[in-house]
Structure formats: structure tokens, C-alpha cells
Design a protein around this motif. Structure first.
Motif: not given
Length: 70
Positions: A43-70
Motif C-alpha cells: 500500500r505504501e509503494r502504491i501510495s507513493q506512485k499515486i502521489a507522484q501523478l501530475p494531478f495535484g491535490d487529487t493525487a495527494q488525497s487519493f494517495s493518503i486514502w490508499v495508504k490508510n485503507d485497511t
């Protein structure tokens, strides 16, 4: 991951044969713990990849959601 899913994967991989016997429960518990650690790292690895996407705050928010989804 459910206990049934974990047990099926252990059987498929052949690891279940090593956990049978008097320490079977401890082995199963250790495998469950290991699978949770692997899932967290993935989840951490995928979250980091999503955070690097060129979509600004949307990518950051989705990255946090993926990392914390348990």
C-alpha cells in the motif's frame, strides 16, 4: 485478508505443510502477521506512485486514502 484467503494462499504456496503439527497455530499466526506487513508495504509503494501523478491535490488525497485503507 480473511483467514480463509490466507490459508488458501499458504496451501497454494506449499508453506502450510511446514506449519502443521504442534506449532501449527503459531506458524499460522506468524504467516498472518507477515502477510499484513507485506500488504502495508505494498500500500505504501502504491501510495507513493499515486502521489507522484501530475494531478495535484487529487493525487495527494487519493494517495493518503490508499495508504490508510485497511
Amino acid at each position: 485478508m480473511t483467514q480463509d484467503e490466507l490459508e488458501a494462499m499458504l496451501k497454494e504456496s506449499g508453506l502450510m505443510a511446514y506449519g502443521l503439527g504442534k506449532n501449527g497455530f503459531e506458524f499460522f499466526a506468524a504467516c498472518k502477521s507477515f502477510s499484513e506487513l507485506v500488504a502495508t508495504k505494498e500500500r505504501e509503494r502504491i501510495s507513493q506512485k499515486i502521489a507522484q501523478l501530475p494531478f495535484g491535490d487529487t493525487a495527494q488525497s487519493f494517495s493518503i486514502w490508499v495508504k490508510n485503507d485497511t
